[in-house]
Motif scaffolding. Structure first.
Motif, PDB file in Angstrom:
ATOM      1  N   UNK A 134      -5.819  11.230   5.064  1.00  0.00           N
ATOM      2  CA  UNK A 134      -6.773  11.471   3.993  1.00  0.00           C
ATOM      3  C   UNK A 134      -6.985  10.199   3.185  1.00  0.00           C
ATOM      4  N   UNK A 135      -8.198  10.052   2.649  1.00  0.00           N
ATOM      5  CA  UNK A 135      -8.494   8.910   1.798  1.00  0.00           C
ATOM      6  C   UNK A 135      -9.202   9.383   0.538  1.00  0.00           C
ATOM      7  N   UNK A 136      -8.754   8.903  -0.612  1.00  0.00           N
ATOM      8  CA  UNK A 136      -9.515   9.072  -1.843  1.00  0.00           C
ATOM      9  C   UNK A 136     -10.456   7.880  -1.938  1.00  0.00           C
ATOM     10  N   UNK A 137     -11.717   8.128  -1.678  1.00  0.00           N
ATOM     11  CA  UNK A 137     -12.678   7.034  -1.563  1.00  0.00           C
ATOM     12  C   UNK A 137     -12.843   6.267  -2.872  1.00  0.00           C
ATOM     13  N   UNK A 138     -12.604   6.930  -3.999  1.00  0.00           N
ATOM     14  CA  UNK A 138     -12.745   6.258  -5.289  1.00  0.00           C
ATOM     15  C   UNK A 138     -11.624   5.262  -5.544  1.00  0.00           C
ATOM     16  N   UNK A 139     -10.498   5.414  -4.837  1.00  0.00           N
ATOM     17  CA  UNK A 139      -9.342   4.544  -5.039  1.00  0.00           C
ATOM     18  C   UNK A 139      -9.194   3.504  -3.929  1.00  0.00           C
ATOM     19  N   UNK A 140     -10.123   3.488  -2.983  1.00  0.00           N
ATOM     20  CA  UNK A 140     -10.003   2.584  -1.833  1.00  0.00           C
ATOM     21  C   UNK A 140     -10.073   1.126  -2.266  1.00  0.00           C
ATOM     22  N   UNK A 141      -9.235   0.298  -1.627  1.00  0.00           N
ATOM     23  CA  UNK A 141      -9.227  -1.146  -1.841  1.00  0.00           C
ATOM     24  C   UNK A 141      -9.277  -1.826  -0.481  1.00  0.00           C
ATOM     25  N   UNK A 142      -9.379  -3.149  -0.492  1.00  0.00           N
ATOM     26  CA  UNK A 142      -9.346  -3.877   0.769  1.00  0.00           C
ATOM     27  C   UNK A 142      -8.106  -3.567   1.596  1.00  0.00           C
ATOM     28  N   UNK A 145     -18.693  16.585  -5.880  1.00  0.00           N
ATOM     29  CA  UNK A 145     -18.416  16.806  -7.303  1.00  0.00           C
ATOM     30  C   UNK A 145     -17.043  17.417  -7.518  1.00  0.00           C
ATOM     31  N   UNK A 146     -16.458  17.921  -6.432  1.00  0.00           N
ATOM     32  CA  UNK A 146     -15.172  18.593  -6.536  1.00  0.00           C
ATOM     33  C   UNK A 146     -14.001  17.638  -6.320  1.00  0.00           C
ATOM     34  N   UNK A 147     -14.146  16.711  -5.381  1.00  0.00           N
ATOM     35  CA  UNK A 147     -13.059  15.780  -5.081  1.00  0.00           C
ATOM     36  C   UNK A 147     -13.604  14.549  -4.373  1.00  0.00           C
ATOM     37  N   UNK A 148     -12.907  13.434  -4.540  1.00  0.00           N
ATOM     38  CA  UNK A 148     -13.241  12.192  -3.832  1.00  0.00           C
ATOM     39  C   UNK A 148     -12.476  12.053  -2.520  1.00  0.00           C
ATOM     40  N   UNK A 149     -11.663  13.030  -2.175  1.00  0.00           N
ATOM     41  CA  UNK A 149     -10.818  12.938  -0.981  1.00  0.00           C
ATOM     42  C   UNK A 149     -11.615  13.355   0.254  1.00  0.00           C
ATOM     43  N   UNK A 150     -11.448  12.588   1.331  1.00  0.00           N
ATOM     44  CA  UNK A 150     -12.079  12.899   2.606  1.00  0.00           C
ATOM     45  C   UNK A 150     -11.059  12.762   3.731  1.00  0.00           C
ATOM     46  N   UNK A 151     -11.334  13.447   4.830  1.00  0.00           N
ATOM     47  CA  UNK A 151     -10.499  13.350   6.024  1.00  0.00           C
ATOM     48  C   UNK A 151     -10.925  12.123   6.813  1.00  0.00           C
ATOM     49  N   UNK A 152      -9.966  11.245   7.125  1.00  0.00           N
ATOM     50  CA  UNK A 152     -10.264  10.039   7.909  1.00  0.00           C
ATOM     51  C   UNK A 152     -10.090  10.280   9.404  1.00  0.00           C
ATOM     52  N   UNK A 153      -9.021  10.978   9.780  1.00  0.00           N
ATOM     53  CA  UNK A 153      -8.772  11.264  11.196  1.00  0.00           C
ATOM     54  C   UNK A 153      -7.655  12.277  11.314  1.00  0.00           C
ATOM     55  N   UNK A 204       0.850  -1.186   0.000  1.00  0.00           N
ATOM     56  CA  UNK A 204       0.000   0.000   0.000  1.00  0.00           C
ATOM     57  C   UNK A 204       0.887   1.237   0.000  1.00  0.00           C
ATOM     58  N   UNK A 205       0.735   2.077  -1.005  1.00  0.00           N
ATOM     59  CA  UNK A 205       1.499   3.323  -1.091  1.00  0.00           C
ATOM     60  C   UNK A 205       0.727   4.442  -0.401  1.00  0.00           C
ATOM     61  N   UNK A 206       1.434   5.208   0.411  1.00  0.00           N
ATOM     62  CA  UNK A 206       0.830   6.320   1.140  1.00  0.00           C
ATOM     63  C   UNK A 206       1.626   7.582   0.842  1.00  0.00           C
ATOM     64  N   UNK A 222      -3.576   9.651  -7.643  1.00  0.00           N
ATOM     65  CA  UNK A 222      -2.307   8.914  -7.645  1.00  0.00           C
ATOM     66  C   UNK A 222      -2.220   7.950  -6.469  1.00  0.00           C
ATOM     67  N   UNK A 223      -2.946   8.249  -5.391  1.00  0.00           N
ATOM     68  CA  UNK A 223      -2.893   7.447  -4.169  1.00  0.00           C
ATOM     69  C   UNK A 223      -4.306   7.305  -3.614  1.00  0.00           C
ATOM     70  N   UNK A 224      -4.501   6.236  -2.859  1.00  0.00           N
ATOM     71  CA  UNK A 224      -5.751   6.081  -2.112  1.00  0.00           C
ATOM     72  C   UNK A 224      -5.646   6.697  -0.723  1.00  0.00           C
ATOM     73  N   UNK A 225      -4.439   6.671  -0.134  1.00  0.00           N
ATOM     74  CA  UNK A 225      -4.222   7.202   1.203  1.00  0.00           C
ATOM     75  C   UNK A 225      -3.091   8.217   1.188  1.00  0.00           C
ATOM     76  N   UNK A 226      -3.189   9.201   2.047  1.00  0.00           N
ATOM     77  CA  UNK A 226      -2.135  10.195   2.161  1.00  0.00           C
ATOM     78  C   UNK A 226      -2.269  10.962   3.456  1.00  0.00           C
ATOM     79  N   UNK A 227      -1.269  11.762   3.742  1.00  0.00           N
ATOM     80  CA  UNK A 227      -1.246  12.564   4.961  1.00  0.00           C
ATOM     81  C   UNK A 227      -0.848  13.982   4.588  1.00  0.00           C
ATOM     82  N   UNK A 228      -1.576  14.956   5.117  1.00  0.00           N
ATOM     83  CA  UNK A 228      -1.245  16.359   4.849  1.00  0.00           C
ATOM     84  C   UNK A 228      -1.862  17.214   5.942  1.00  0.00           C
ATOM     85  N   UNK A 229      -1.678  18.514   5.848  1.00  0.00           N
ATOM     86  CA  UNK A 229      -2.226  19.430   6.830  1.00  0.00           C
ATOM     87  C   UNK A 229      -3.713  19.662   6.580  1.00  0.00           C
TER      88      UNK A 229
END
Length: 301
Positions: A271-279, A156-164, A5-7, A120-127
């Protein structure tokens, strides 16, 4: 073979350290050792770049010495720093580690949030600040905390959401000269809603402050900005009222300022891109959020 898993993670600074600390907490001794190694290396390099340390070898030699690409060890790269002369600075590039038996590859990006937005990624970390600056909708009422953020993101703007949030919290805080406040008045959002006059902020945070306070609260308020070379707290003291980042608030108090409401946490977030989420990405997200108390809303309203 188990999927790696790439983060996407920051290349340097407090957000990267918060990321490494979180992976160390869930990844065991090997992950903790990696986190300590990377953090120590980058602090050393930061000191050199800022002129607070020296090195006998050049930056390219140090780059080669720090990097351990075998067996997924940390790798580094060079960027131009924004200090005078634009020196080259060693920053994080990538590393591999295991979390609950799964392979994870941390990949350094200048702007992890935007790398998720471009899928480019399903998971990431940022401010969390960047999320407010870029995609959170401006409304009449403001945003009180991380739990409100996802509801303000247009799907409609982005598939990215804050996870925690990762808990490395400093706050965007209201501060004012005492004489700006009438007797018995609390320095909070309700005060700003009744206030008319200058509000000093850093220019980069204008949209964030609008999102946090709400457009209705800012009726009658004029944003002003610190002059070049002037400390933010000094500029707030001159304006009478402002919003700036605080940890302890000691510098603000040194300028005679009263600290008010913590408006919003300037926190590193998963952060998670919900459209790219996998198991595998969902499993890693669960590992990283397990035991974290931050409540995050799910989706726009």
């Amino acid at each position: 073979m188990t999927e790696t898993v790439a983060v996407a993670v920051p290349r340097k600074g407090r957000p990267l350290e918060a990321t490494l600390e979180r992976f160390a907490a869930v990844g065991g001794p090997a992950a903790a050792a990696l986190a300590d190694d990377v953090s120590s290396t980058l602090r050393y390099e930061k000191a050199i770049t800022k002129g607070n340390g020296s090195a006998e070898s050049g930056v390219y030699e140090r780059l080669a010495a720090h990097s351990e690409p075998h067996d997924g060890g940390p790798e580094y790269t060079l960027v131009r720093d924004d200090r005078e002369g634009h020196p080259r600075r060693v920053v994080f590039d990538s590393a591999e580690l295991a979390v609950d038996g799964a392979r994870v590859r941390l990949v350094g990006r200048e702007e992890p949030f935007r790398a998720l937005r471009t899928h480019e990624f399903a998971l990431g970390v940022d401010s969390a600040d960047l999320v407010l600056e870029e995609v959170v909708q401006l409304r009449a009422d403001g945003v009180a905390g991380l739990g409100d953020v996802n509801a303000r993101i247009d799907p409609r703007d982005t598939d990215v959401r804050v996870a925690t949030g990762l808990g490395d919290t400093v706050h965007h805080t209201l501060m004012a000269r005492p004489e700006t406040l009438p007797a018995g008045t609390s320095l909070d959002r309700s005060f700003v809603a009744e206030y008319e006059g200058p509000l000093c902020i850093s220019p980069r945070y204008e949209r964030l402050v609008r999102a946090v306070l709400g457009t209705e609260t800012l009726d009658g308020v004029e944003f002003v900005y610190p002059d070049a070379g002037v400390d933010e707290e000094a500029a707030v003291a001159e304006a009478g009222l402002g919003v700036y980042l605080t940890v302890t608030g000691g510098t603000a108090r040194d300028h005679g300022l009263v600290l008010g409401e913590h408006l919003f946490p300037s926190e590193t977030v998963l952060l998670e891109n919900e459209a790219e989420a996998t198991g595998p990405t969902e499993e890693l997200k669960r590992d990283l959020t397990r035991g974290v108390e931050t409540a995050i809303g799910a989706g726009a309203d």
